[in-house]
Design a protein around this motif. Structure first.
Motif, mmCIF file in Angstrom:
data_model
loop_
_atom_site.group_PDB
_atom_site.id
_atom_site.type_symbol
_atom_site.label_atom_id
_atom_site.label_comp_id
_atom_site.label_asym_id
_atom_site.label_seq_id
_atom_site.Cartn_x
_atom_site.Cartn_y
_atom_site.Cartn_z
ATOM 1 N N LEU A 148 0.942 -1.263 0.141
ATOM 2 C CA LEU A 148 0.004 -0.036 -0.394
ATOM 3 C C LEU A 148 0.697 1.618 0.299
ATOM 4 O O LEU A 148 0.680 2.075 -0.795
ATOM 5 C CB LEU A 148 -1.244 -0.008 0.998
ATOM 6 C CG LEU A 148 -2.046 -1.470 1.329
ATOM 7 C CD1 LEU A 148 -2.608 -0.861 2.595
ATOM 8 C CD2 LEU A 148 -2.527 -0.903 -0.130
ATOM 9 N N GLU A 149 1.781 0.763 0.507
ATOM 10 C CA GLU A 149 2.716 2.044 0.635
ATOM 11 C C GLU A 149 3.195 2.772 -1.002
ATOM 12 O O GLU A 149 3.679 3.645 -1.177
ATOM 13 C CB GLU A 149 4.269 1.752 0.957
ATOM 14 C CG GLU A 149 4.002 2.230 3.391
ATOM 15 C CD GLU A 149 3.610 3.546 2.932
ATOM 16 O OE1 GLU A 149 3.865 4.955 2.698
ATOM 17 O OE2 GLU A 149 2.312 3.977 3.658
ATOM 18 N N VAL A 180 1.597 1.867 -3.552
ATOM 19 C CA VAL A 180 0.190 2.265 -5.045
ATOM 20 C C VAL A 180 0.357 3.652 -4.127
ATOM 21 O O VAL A 180 -0.144 4.224 -5.083
ATOM 22 C CB VAL A 180 -1.117 1.786 -3.527
ATOM 23 C CG1 VAL A 180 -2.067 2.103 -4.091
ATOM 24 C CG2 VAL A 180 -0.773 0.087 -4.331
ATOM 25 N N LYS A 181 0.648 4.229 -2.874
ATOM 26 C CA LYS A 181 0.680 5.698 -1.961
ATOM 27 C C LYS A 181 1.416 6.017 -3.159
ATOM 28 O O LYS A 181 1.015 7.544 -3.454
ATOM 29 C CB LYS A 181 0.328 5.673 -0.876
ATOM 30 C CG LYS A 181 0.680 7.703 -0.442
ATOM 31 C CD LYS A 181 1.084 6.919 1.154
ATOM 32 C CE LYS A 181 0.809 8.676 1.613
ATOM 33 N NZ LYS A 181 1.032 8.873 3.057
ATOM 34 N N LEU A 241 -6.496 4.149 1.068
ATOM 35 C CA LEU A 241 -6.327 3.033 1.392
ATOM 36 C C LEU A 241 -6.381 3.380 2.699
ATOM 37 O O LEU A 241 -6.017 1.938 3.296
ATOM 38 C CB LEU A 241 -4.561 3.310 1.791
ATOM 39 C CG LEU A 241 -4.846 3.525 -0.181
ATOM 40 C CD1 LEU A 241 -3.534 3.295 -0.813
ATOM 41 C CD2 LEU A 241 -5.283 2.682 -1.040
ATOM 42 N N ALA A 296 -7.763 -0.376 4.797
ATOM 43 C CA ALA A 296 -8.099 -1.546 3.133
ATOM 44 C C ALA A 296 -7.238 -2.526 3.710
ATOM 45 O O ALA A 296 -6.220 -2.942 4.562
ATOM 46 C CB ALA A 296 -6.746 -0.640 2.107
ATOM 47 N N ARG A 302 -12.707 -0.175 -3.308
ATOM 48 C CA ARG A 302 -11.418 -0.186 -2.883
ATOM 49 C C ARG A 302 -11.378 -2.084 -2.229
ATOM 50 O O ARG A 302 -10.015 -1.536 -2.964
ATOM 51 C CB ARG A 302 -11.595 1.001 -1.502
ATOM 52 C CG ARG A 302 -9.464 1.294 -1.382
ATOM 53 C CD ARG A 302 -9.067 0.129 -0.336
ATOM 54 N NE ARG A 302 -10.320 0.189 0.734
ATOM 55 C CZ ARG A 302 -10.119 0.793 1.947
ATOM 56 N NH1 ARG A 302 -9.326 2.152 2.198
ATOM 57 N NH2 ARG A 302 -10.730 0.740 3.125
ATOM 58 N N ASN A 303 -11.244 -2.185 -1.672
ATOM 59 C CA ASN A 303 -10.655 -3.520 -1.494
ATOM 60 C C ASN A 303 -10.814 -4.202 -2.625
ATOM 61 O O ASN A 303 -9.402 -5.729 -2.439
ATOM 62 C CB ASN A 303 -11.909 -4.078 -0.178
ATOM 63 C CG ASN A 303 -11.557 -3.209 1.276
ATOM 64 O OD1 ASN A 303 -10.885 -2.333 1.316
ATOM 65 N ND2 ASN A 303 -12.424 -3.844 2.431
ATOM 66 N N VAL A 323 -7.905 -3.468 -4.292
ATOM 67 C CA VAL A 323 -6.662 -3.530 -3.784
ATOM 68 C C VAL A 323 -6.261 -4.825 -3.437
ATOM 69 O O VAL A 323 -4.653 -5.833 -3.629
ATOM 70 C CB VAL A 323 -6.919 -2.969 -2.389
ATOM 71 C CG1 VAL A 323 -5.299 -3.809 -1.391
ATOM 72 C CG2 VAL A 323 -6.180 -1.653 -2.080
ATOM 73 N N HIS A 375 -2.915 -6.852 -5.455
ATOM 74 C CA HIS A 375 -1.352 -6.819 -4.708
ATOM 75 C C HIS A 375 -1.673 -8.482 -5.378
ATOM 76 O O HIS A 375 -0.526 -8.682 -4.712
ATOM 77 C CB HIS A 375 -2.094 -7.041 -3.716
ATOM 78 C CG HIS A 375 -1.455 -7.955 -1.959
ATOM 79 N ND1 HIS A 375 -1.654 -9.016 -1.577
ATOM 80 C CD2 HIS A 375 -0.345 -7.327 -1.195
ATOM 81 C CE1 HIS A 375 -0.233 -9.419 -1.517
ATOM 82 N NE2 HIS A 375 0.420 -8.441 -0.909
ATOM 83 N N ARG A 380 -3.592 -2.445 -10.852
ATOM 84 C CA ARG A 380 -3.729 -1.745 -10.579
ATOM 85 C C ARG A 380 -3.374 -0.372 -10.879
ATOM 86 O O ARG A 380 -4.057 0.538 -10.395
ATOM 87 C CB ARG A 380 -2.180 -1.572 -9.933
ATOM 88 C CG ARG A 380 -0.835 -0.669 -9.148
ATOM 89 C CD ARG A 380 0.568 -1.412 -8.945
ATOM 90 N NE ARG A 380 0.950 0.231 -8.792
ATOM 91 C CZ ARG A 380 2.266 -0.109 -7.285
ATOM 92 N NH1 ARG A 380 1.796 -1.270 -6.988
ATOM 93 N NH2 ARG A 380 2.569 0.593 -6.566
#
Length: 398
Positions: free
Chosen positions: A38-39, A41-42, A59, A62, A143-144, A147, A151, A160
């Protein structure tokens, strides 16, 4: 999930393959610790102009949804015949509701046709097929879901970019990361569109300065119209037309293949049920979903937008037929199709076709495009009408 997500996901894949260096590595990142993922993605979202505050809000909380992975691994393929599937989806109830929607929202549908060239019945048919006019939009947290699929290392390059787009939607105030729900593959709203498409083609139809394709019918209708225009719909041209076919015809030329105009088919004795031959100069295919003795249709270039929406031949033909019904066409003539094959018999046929050197893809019991093409070649070789329909007689002959 539409079976191909062709336009958006294919574009995402192309962009990924053309990307270089760190950007390509970021796009491919998947698996591992969810927090670290997630980092990443951010960080990518920040390069797209998203603020850190919006990315954190999008996020926060998530999680991986195992039900999404289960759906992704067990995607179904249409096993019903055209008569079975179209009877279920193009019901009288849906036709009645669709006609009422076209009347009640006439101004919105009129705007859709004026601005984007897409007739109301085309949009309304997709609206019905995808969510029963907004009644069934999916209950997966969007969102989930994105994700999870980003992932997961099966197709991160496809999902993505959709997750990044969803974060952008949070910044626009058009997606609630904790509350917005939709299909398991991240599609949102009354016509089931992906975040990237909503951002690119979204239209604020009700004037509230937001594109809310879940609650706002005007937003959903106009956004769908703009997207369909993008797929290549040509204003003023037909998309599908029911016809009758003679007993003698070069059936090997039928199916979704190029090389014929509608006038060529008319000259061979194919007759439109509505008598309209005004578009004879257009390229056209003659499709026989259940062989030469079942329903028959001429498809025009606008039919390509249905194929871009969903690769399933049964879905696309049903959706296009649905639109003609909403536009005033009568029910199709069922005909008397020859008996088809069971799933096991179809697998046996595919195995035999493969043994004869044909590429039918996976032996799955599905009468897909590859299997239909192989059937036509074997029917032609065996002196049978090459209409692409799998029958016990063909199986026995092989």
């Amino acid at each position: 999930m539409r079976q191909n997500l062709k336009t958006t996901l294919a574009a995402s894949l192309t962009a990924f393959l053309l990307a270089g260096g760190a950007q390509a590595q970021t796009a491919a990142a998947c698996g591992g610790d969810l927090g670290a993922f997630l980092e990443g993605v951010k960080a990518e979202a920040l390069t797209r102009g998203v603020s850190a505050d919006v990315a954190d809000r999008a996020l926060a909380g998530a999680a991986i949804d195992q039900k999404v992975l289960s759906r992704d691994r067990a995607q179904g393929v249409f096993r019903q015949t055209f008569l079975e599937f179209s009877k279920r989806t193009v019901s009288q109830s849906r036709l009645d509701i669709g006609r009422k929607k076209l009347n009640d929202l006439a101004a919105v549908f009129g705007r859709a046709e004026q601005e984007f060239g897409v007739p109301g019945p085309v949009i309304a048919a997709f609206w019905a097929m995808e969510t029963d006019f907004g009644a069934v939009q999916g209950d997966f947290n969007t969102r989930n879901a994105l994700v999870t699929l980003s992932h997961d290392c099966r197709r991160p390059e496809l999902f993505r970019p959709q997750l990044i787009a969803a974060i952008e939607m949070v910044g626009h105030g058009d997606l609630d990361p904790n509350g917005t729900t939709g299909a398991w593959a991240g599609e949102i709203g009354q016509v089931q569109m992906l975040p990237k498409d909503i951002i690119e083609f979204g239209v604020d139809g009700d004037g509230d300065n937001h594109v809310n394709v879940k609650q706002s019918a005007p937003d959903a209708i106009l956004t769908a119209a703009k997207f369909i225009q993008h797929l290549g719909f040509v204003k003023g041209q037909p998309w599908i037309q029911e016809v009758s076919v003679p007993d003698v015809l070069p059936f090997e030329k039928t199916g979704l293949q190029p090389g014929m105009k509608a006038s060529d088919w008319f000259a061979l004795g194919v007759k439109p049920r509505d008598g309209d031959t005004a578009f004879g100069n257009l390229e056209a295919s003659l499709v026989l979903p259940q062989g030469r003795k079942g329903p028959a249709f001429i498809t025009y270039p606008n039919f390509n937008i249905y194929l871009a929406w969903n690769q399933s031949f049964i879905y696309t033909t049903s959706a296009a037929y649905f639109a003609t019904r909403l536009a005033g066409a009568p029910p199709y003539e069922r005909g008397t199709p020859e008996e088809g094959l069971s799933e096991d018999a179809m697998k046996e046929l595919q195995t035999k076709l493969q043994a004869h050197g044909h590429d039918v893809g996976k032996i799955d019991g599905i009468l897909g495009s590859g299997t239909r093409a192989a059937i036509q070649k074997e029917q032609l070789r065996l002196g049978m009408p090459a209409d692409g329909w799998a029958t016990p007689a063909l199986l026995a002959a092989l």
